[in-house]
Design a protein around this motif. Structure first.
Motif, PDB file in Angstrom:
ATOM      1  N   UNK A 241      11.751 -10.948   4.739  1.00 17.89           N
ATOM      2  CA  UNK A 241      10.991  -9.721   4.475  1.00 17.89           C
ATOM      3  C   UNK A 241      10.296  -9.787   3.117  1.00 17.89           C
ATOM      4  N   UNK A 242      10.996 -10.249   2.098  1.00 19.87           N
ATOM      5  CA  UNK A 242      10.401 -10.330   0.764  1.00 19.87           C
ATOM      6  C   UNK A 242       9.254 -11.337   0.713  1.00 19.87           C
ATOM      7  N   UNK A 243       9.395 -12.465   1.423  1.00 23.83           N
ATOM      8  CA  UNK A 243       8.327 -13.469   1.448  1.00 23.83           C
ATOM      9  C   UNK A 243       7.079 -12.906   2.114  1.00 23.83           C
ATOM     10  N   UNK A 244       7.251 -12.184   3.210  1.00 26.09           N
ATOM     11  CA  UNK A 244       6.101 -11.593   3.901  1.00 26.09           C
ATOM     12  C   UNK A 244       5.417 -10.554   3.019  1.00 26.09           C
ATOM     13  N   UNK A 245       6.185  -9.684   2.387  1.00 28.17           N
ATOM     14  CA  UNK A 245       5.612  -8.659   1.502  1.00 28.17           C
ATOM     15  C   UNK A 245       4.880  -9.313   0.331  1.00 28.17           C
ATOM     16  N   UNK A 246       5.495 -10.311  -0.291  1.00 29.46           N
ATOM     17  CA  UNK A 246       4.871 -11.000  -1.426  1.00 29.46           C
ATOM     18  C   UNK A 246       3.584 -11.701  -1.003  1.00 29.46           C
ATOM     19  N   UNK A 247       3.576 -12.275   0.180  1.00 29.40           N
ATOM     20  CA  UNK A 247       2.373 -12.957   0.681  1.00 29.40           C
ATOM     21  C   UNK A 247       1.225 -11.976   0.868  1.00 29.40           C
ATOM     22  N   UNK A 248       1.521 -10.850   1.435  1.00 30.22           N
ATOM     23  CA  UNK A 248       0.485  -9.823   1.644  1.00 30.22           C
ATOM     24  C   UNK A 248      -0.054  -9.337   0.303  1.00 30.22           C
ATOM     25  N   UNK A 249       0.838  -9.054  -0.628  1.00 30.06           N
ATOM     26  CA  UNK A 249       0.408  -8.582  -1.955  1.00 30.06           C
ATOM     27  C   UNK A 249      -0.441  -9.635  -2.666  1.00 30.06           C
ATOM     28  N   UNK A 250      -0.048 -10.901  -2.558  1.00 32.47           N
ATOM     29  CA  UNK A 250      -0.797 -11.977  -3.213  1.00 32.47           C
ATOM     30  C   UNK A 250      -2.196 -12.093  -2.610  1.00 32.47           C
ATOM     31  N   UNK A 251      -2.304 -11.982  -1.305  1.00 37.27           N
ATOM     32  CA  UNK A 251      -3.609 -12.081  -0.653  1.00 37.27           C
ATOM     33  C   UNK A 251      -4.524 -10.925  -1.054  1.00 37.27           C
ATOM     34  N   UNK A 252      -3.917  -9.766  -1.280  1.00 39.79           N
ATOM     35  CA  UNK A 252      -4.688  -8.598  -1.708  1.00 39.79           C
ATOM     36  C   UNK A 252      -5.034  -8.648  -3.192  1.00 39.79           C
ATOM     37  N   UNK A 253      -4.506  -9.630  -3.907  1.00 37.21           N
ATOM     38  CA  UNK A 253      -4.782  -9.765  -5.330  1.00 37.21           C
ATOM     39  C   UNK A 253      -3.928  -8.870  -6.198  1.00 37.21           C
ATOM     40  N   UNK A 254      -2.818  -8.382  -5.657  1.00 36.65           N
ATOM     41  CA  UNK A 254      -1.925  -7.490  -6.394  1.00 36.65           C
ATOM     42  C   UNK A 254      -0.716  -8.264  -6.897  1.00 36.65           C
TER      43      UNK A 254
END
Length: 121
Positions: A97-110
């Motif tokens: 779950x944390x890897x998926x959330x971090x991946x999404x945030x990184x792609x959004x530039x956050x």
């Protein structure tokens, strides 16, 4: 109707994509032994000098994956006193779950900070 993504210049988009790969490459750990550490390590080592965003996200991903490696080892040892049977799936699910959330945030530039992560790097 497709969602509208924020406009990024090409360099920023490439950095965000590589930062996302720092996190997503940790999913290799579900296939390859130690892949959760080796995946982010390889992406980070290749791109850290030319992309500061990848350097930041790579360090965070590696720190989290090393923390999860310790949690897996402790949980595995605790299997012999039964509590590890419960802990192992919880640690795996939390990591996923944390890897998926971090991946999404990184792609959004956050920015994203993994909870419970020990700072090794």
């Amino acid at each position: 109707m497709e969602p509208v993504l924020p406009e990024n210049n090409n360099k920023q988009g490439d950095e965000n994509t590589m930062a996302m790969l720092c996190h997503l490459s940790a999913l290799a750990g579900f296939i390859v032994p130690l892949g959760a550490v080796l995946g982010p390590l390889i992406v980070w080592l290749v791109k850290k000098d030319e992309m500061p965003i990848v350097d930041r996200h790579g360090r965070d991903s590696l720190n989290f994956q090393l923390t999860m490696l310790i949690a897996y080892v402790v949980s595995f040892i605790l299997v012999f006193v039964v509590i590890g049977v419960i802990l192992l799936p919880i640690v795996a699910l939390f990591s996923l779950i944390m890897v998926v959330i971090a991946s999404i945030k990184a792609y959004e530039g956050k920015e994203f900070s993994y909870p419970l992560s020990i700072k090794f790097l």
